[in-house]
Design a protein around this motif. Structure first.
Motif, PDB file in Angstrom:
ATOM      1  N   VAL A   1      -8.496 -24.162  43.612  1.00 27.01           N
ATOM      2  CA  VAL A   1      -9.288 -23.111  44.369  1.00 27.01           C
ATOM      3  C   VAL A   1      -8.501 -22.850  45.596  1.00 27.01           C
ATOM      4  CG1 VAL A   1     -11.251 -23.374  43.245  1.00 27.01           C
ATOM      5  CG2 VAL A   1     -10.923 -24.373  45.354  1.00 27.01           C
ATOM      6  N   ALA A   2      -8.624 -21.762  46.239  1.00 25.56           N
ATOM      7  CA  ALA A   2      -8.185 -21.566  47.668  1.00 25.56           C
ATOM      8  C   ALA A   2      -8.691 -22.419  48.538  1.00 25.56           C
ATOM      9  CB  ALA A   2      -8.286 -20.195  47.991  1.00 25.56           C
ATOM     10  N   ASN A   3      -8.039 -23.074  49.586  1.00 25.18           N
ATOM     11  CA  ASN A   3      -8.463 -23.888  50.748  1.00 25.18           C
ATOM     12  C   ASN A   3      -8.048 -23.376  52.043  1.00 25.18           C
ATOM     13  OD1 ASN A   3      -8.657 -26.319  52.586  1.00 25.18           O
ATOM     14  ND2 ASN A   3      -9.776 -27.134  50.818  1.00 25.18           N
TER      15      ASN A   3
ATOM     16  N   LEU B   1      -9.009 -29.071  45.441  1.00 27.08           N
ATOM     17  CA  LEU B   1      -9.769 -29.189  44.211  1.00 27.08           C
ATOM     18  C   LEU B   1     -11.020 -28.552  44.547  1.00 27.08           C
ATOM     19  CD1 LEU B   1     -10.128 -30.839  41.414  1.00 27.08           C
ATOM     20  CD2 LEU B   1     -11.197 -32.532  42.884  1.00 27.08           C
ATOM     21  N   GLY B   2     -11.524 -27.718  43.160  1.00 23.59           N
ATOM     22  CA  GLY B   2     -12.951 -27.002  43.304  1.00 23.59           C
ATOM     23  C   GLY B   2     -14.038 -27.667  43.159  1.00 23.59           C
TER      24      GLY B   2
END
Length: 433
Positions: free
Chosen positions: A157-159, A166-167
């Motif tokens: 996921v976007a961070n 990691l989501g």
């Protein structure tokens, strides 16, 4: 000469219809995941998912049946698992083309594809690109497809701090992890149709997780979904530009590599390669995929290519066009099963996407890493394809880095006029972007 021999190249002395039929069914089961994955990817652009399913099935059937008759080989064709991502995530979501404009670009590419195939230009373009870069492009596309699968499952996921990360362990993420592990285990155990089975089982698991919902009166069989929302929906406005010319070229380049490489590999498995290296009916196979790409654009779906999954049918003994004809008919039959394919959540297809990446990364062992200039260009091609989230950017930066390294190290003999011209075009495209 019997009709089957004349039309499909079926030899009753060395082949049996039962074997050819089983081989055709096997190929369909092995590659039918595309009926779930392609609509899932292309619908991110706003296209109607039901219409995409119909277009994918019909385009696959047309191209595969054409190949059965024209090339008489046990190969099957459908929407490219690299170029559908290019269509959705690069052309539409990154470069800003509408999906109608993107379809117009595919139509242009398909028509050019037919012309250059007729005049045997494909091989000339292919041989102008160094082997290292051809292999690197394949690896980069495989990693890009796997990355899309991980993203669709919420695993990556976007961070804000690190760009990606990691989501969280949501139901979607858990389904994605299950789909990936299951698909990997099935393939490792050589289960026929492992990607298809992985998608179906994951979809069943998604029901108690609340990720699949059924409309009232849902039935697994129905009349085909209307193709009207995407059929011939072309928009040519604003396409006369340098950027569009580059896009068309990249599409041609990737499709050339994809198809020729697959045909060569499958021909080796069928044992039809002649002592001088020539492949019988190879030009006809390439023409069928060029025509299929044009038909695919008309039907509202992405570029058609020959599928390496055809090897599953060859392993079952398929040797003639009868095999591919059976596969084509099954694609037509699948039109009546759209309710089953359209309820499949994106996370359930993540296993197929990741495993396609696993298969495509095999080309990395063919890359010559002994010379740093060659290794550098190959590495740039692979890593920028993923990190730029763009197949075209990966290819462009890979070719540019290759030419720059060769010029700076004085290895001018490794260059050719095509590479130099391409580099100049690419640099101009960045300047006037």
């Amino acid at each position: 000469m019997s009709i089957l021999e004349k039309v499909f190249g079926f030899d009753s002395k060395s082949m049996t219809l039962k074997t050819e039929f089983v081989a055709g069914v096997t190929i369909f089961l092995t590659m039918s995941y595309i009926l779930a994955v392609n609509p899932a990817i292309l619908s991110t652009t706003g296209m109607d998912k039901g219409a995409l399913f119909t277009g994918t099935a019909i385009a696959s059937a047309i191209a595969t049946i054409l190949l059965a008759i024209m090339a008489k080989l046990p190969f099957a064709q459908s929407c490219s698992m690299g170029l559908n991502a290019f269509f959705a995530y690069t052309l539409c979501l990154t470069m800003g083309y509408s999906w109608q404009q993107a379809l117009a670009i595919l139509l242009i590419e398909g028509l050019i594809f037919i012309i250059i195939t007729f005049f045997n230009v494909r091989e000339k373009i292919l041989y102008a690109i160094p082997l290292n870069l051809r292999y690197a492009i394949s690896v980069g596309i495989g990693m890009f497809i796997a990355f899309i699968g991980l993203k669709n499952a919420g695993i990556i996921v976007a961070n804000e701090g690190t760009l990606v990360g990691l989501g969280n362990f949501t139901p979607t993420m858990m389904l994605g992890l299950f789909a990936i592990v299951l698909s990997g285990v099935l393939m490792a155990r050589n289960v026929k149709g492992s990607l298809f089975i992985g998608i179906i089982v994951s979809t069943i698991v998604a029901i108690p997780l609340g990720l699949v919902t059924f409309d009232e009166g849902w039935l697994p069989i129905s009349m085909p979904q209307s193709i009207e929302p995407v059929f011939c929906k072309f928009d040519f406005d604003g396409l006369i530009s340098f950027q569009t010319a580059i896009v068309v070229f990249v599409l041609l380049l990737v499709n050339i590599f994809d198809t020729i490489g697959t045909i060569v590999g499958l021909a080796e498995k069928t044992g039809i390669v002649e002592p001088d290296g020539k492949i019988p009916h190879a030009s006809e196979a390439m023409m069928s995929d060029a025509i299929g790409t044009t038909c695919g654009a008309l039907l509202g779906t992405s570029t058609i290519t020959t599928y390496i999954e055809s090897a599953s049918g060859i392993a079952e003994g398929g040797r003639s066009g009868v095999t591919s004809f059976v596969t084509g008919l099954l694609f037509l039959l699948s039109l009546f099963l759209s309710p089953v394919f359209l309820i499949i959540p994106s996370a359930a297809t993540s296993g197929a996407l990741v495993m396609v990446g696993v298969l495509m990364i095999e080309s990395v062992k063919k890359i010559d890493l002994r010379e740093i200039d060659d290794a550098f260009a190959a590495f740039i091609t692979i890593i920028t394809t993923v990190l730029c989230y763009s197949i075209s950017d990966g290819i462009i930066l890979g070719i540019l880095s290759y030419v720059i390294m060769k010029v700076c190290t004085g290895k001018f003999k490794d260059l050719n006029s095509t590479l130099v011209i391409l580099s100049i075009i690419f640099i101009l495209s960045f300047i006037f972007k």
